[in-house]
Scaffold this active site. Structure first.
Site, PDB file in Angstrom:
ATOM      1  CB  VAL A  73      38.508  37.418  29.022  1.00  0.00           C
ATOM      2  CG1 VAL A  73      37.949  37.144  27.628  1.00  0.00           C
ATOM      3  CG2 VAL A  73      39.997  37.723  28.947  1.00  0.00           C
ATOM      4  CB  ALA A 118      33.030  36.680  31.965  1.00  0.00           C
ATOM      5  CE  LYS A 119      37.546  30.437  35.017  1.00  0.00           C
ATOM      6  NZ  LYS A 119      36.601  29.347  35.318  1.00  0.00           N
ATOM      7  N   GLY A 120      38.298  35.492  34.819  1.00  0.00           N
ATOM      8  CA  GLY A 120      39.329  36.439  35.217  1.00  0.00           C
ATOM      9  C   GLY A 120      40.453  35.741  35.935  1.00  0.00           C
ATOM     10  CG  ASP A 159      38.665  28.693  38.284  1.00  0.00           C
ATOM     11  OD1 ASP A 159      37.822  27.860  37.940  1.00  0.00           O
ATOM     12  OD2 ASP A 159      39.837  28.674  37.858  1.00  0.00           O
TER      13      ASP A 159
END
Ligand code: NAD
Length: 430
Positions: A73, A118-120, A159
């Protein structure tokens, strides 16, 4: 928690269970009245810019093919390329990735890094996979999100349950697909392939820097300050060592295996050796009293540092807390209701978007070093980290004092103002 208005929710979020995205919406509701004319643009933060869901098929060691759900995202790119970690966890879902991406937009802007958010993630229990399965899954996921990522577009990092090895596979896969080595596509890499000195301890070190700044303003000495830490992993362990080096006393530590207490202080170096090298359990560390886990929150201390999981400080335990300063090493450890209780008790909460921003700050340094192929000394990195966080801290503290709002709201005001100013200046296309 208030449910956000239906019109503000994307159709792919269930209004009756908005999840972490609902918490992010609530935080935006709190900041909106402070944005002046920029509030006109605030809806831009209530919708992620891009949401990619990918299928990740993996050939398992026994010949079966399993499919995993992967996400990337990009919440906002107004101030620069996307930046945010990749999480491998069985409970990862779209609402969580969207919220984590939104918090990255805020965190990066709060400390003034030239990034969007952003992050995934992949919805998987990685402990179930062999190393070779993990590698194949990581590589296929990287290839699938290759549409979005790139050193100038979106830069993933580790993460929960992802590490330097996973970053090495991601960098390699992206580079193969591009036809040339691109170290700057991910950060948190091993040192031998473009990683940065100081990255491992950066989040814990950052916790200390913002705590030091807060203690100065609260007129409390760091020398002899009693610190209780939940979590002795990457963040908690590094924070414990840096606090200890600056004269603070670690009086309690809790991890997944229990809670220990020593009024005279726990040596974090000895504890690290006991846990990592001797592979001992926390409860077996010599010279401490083992207390029950629930008592951890009521320990007599000056600084409380949650560095494990989200939703740890709640309405149920906030009243027990004796610390005057809470430093959120973890993401989302304090519920909004608990934060209101702590406010009434006169306890200062340093919010995650500021307190744990040391990690992404040194990730930024890694990316800059990769772009110039010139590497800095660890001393240089720690000095620059200190400066970035101290400079971010001051205006956020001042806004909280002037407007009589939580430091979290003040950090959101600083961050959202920067993001929306950029949005307004760039204008709307077409
Ligand atoms: P980690 O896996 O290295 O360590 C987690 C620690 O929490 C371990 O000591 C574990 O025993 C403890 N723990 C787990 N469950 C617990 C429980 N139920 N009760 C008490 N302790 C428990 O993780 P980390 O990288 O240190 O991350 C911790 C938090 O900090 C997460 O919220 C993460 O998102 C956040 N964070 C990490 C970084 C980073 O650079 N690593 C950066 C920003 C934010």
């Amino acid at each position: 928690m208030t449910t956000p208005t239906a019109h503000a929710l994307p159709s792919y979020i269930d209004p009756s269970h908005p999840g972490p995205w609902g918490m992010f919406m609530e935080q935006l509701d709190r900041v909106e009245p402070h944005l002046g004319p920029l509030a006109r643009w605030v809806e831009t933060l209530r919708r992620p810019k891009r949401t990619l869901i990918v299928d990740v098929p993996v050939r398992m060691d026994d010949g079966r093919i399993e499919h995993f759900e992967g996400y990337r995202v990009q919440h906002n790119l107004s101030r620069g390329p996307g930046k945010g970690g990749v999480r491998f966890h069985p409970q990862v879902h779209i609402s969580e990735v969207m919220a984590l991406a939104g918090w990255m937009t805020v965190k990066n802007a709060a400390v003034n890094l030239p990034y969007g958010g952003a992050k995934g993630g992949i919805r998987v229990d990685p402990s179930r996979l062999s190393l070779t399965e993990l590698e194949r899954m990581t590589r296929r996921y990287t290839s699938e999100i290759g549409l979005l990522i790139g050193p100038d577009r979106d830069i993933p990092a580790p993460d929960v349950n992802t590490n330097e090895q996973v970053m090495a596979w991601m960098m390699d896969t992206y580079s193969i697909n591009q036809g040339g080595t691109q170290t700057g596509v991910v950060t948190g890499k091993p040192l031998s392939m473009g990683g940065s000195l100081g990255r491992r301890d950066a989040t814990g070190r950052g916790c200390f820097v913002v705590a030091r700044e807060a203690m100065k303003r609260l007129n409390r000495p760091m020398e002899g300050a009693r610190v209780a830490i939940q979590g002795f992993g990457n963040v908690g362990n590094a924070a414990a060592r840096v606090f200890h080096e600056h004269g603070a006393k670690i009086v309690a530590v809790q991890d997944v295996g229990g809670t220990i207490y020593n009024e005279a202080g726990i040596d974090p170096h000895a504890l690290q050796h006991h846990l990592k090298v001797a592979e001992g359990a926390l409860r077996e560390f010599p010279g401490v009293t083992v207390i029950d886990d629930a008592s951890f929150w009521g320990v007599d201390c000056d600084i409380l540092l949650p560095a494990a999981l989200e939703r740890q400080i709640t309405e149920a335990n906030a009243h027990q807390i004796k610390a005057k300063l809470i430093v959120e090493g973890a993401n989302g450890p304090t519920t909004p209701q608990a934060e209101d209780i702590l406010w009434d008790m006169g306890c200062t909460v340093l919010p995650d978007v500021l307190a744990n921003a040391g990690g992404v700050t040194v990730s930024y340094f890694e990316w800059v070093q990769n772009a110039s192929s010139f590497f800095w000394t660890e001393q240089d990195i720690n000095m620059r980290l200190d400066r970035v966080l101290s400079e971010a801290f001051e205006p956020i503290w001042n806004v909280a004092q002037e407007k009589r709002v939580h430091l979290r709201t003040a950090a959101f005001i600083a961050a959202c103002t920067r993001v929306l100013e950029a949005r307004a200046l760039r204008g709307l296309y077409p």
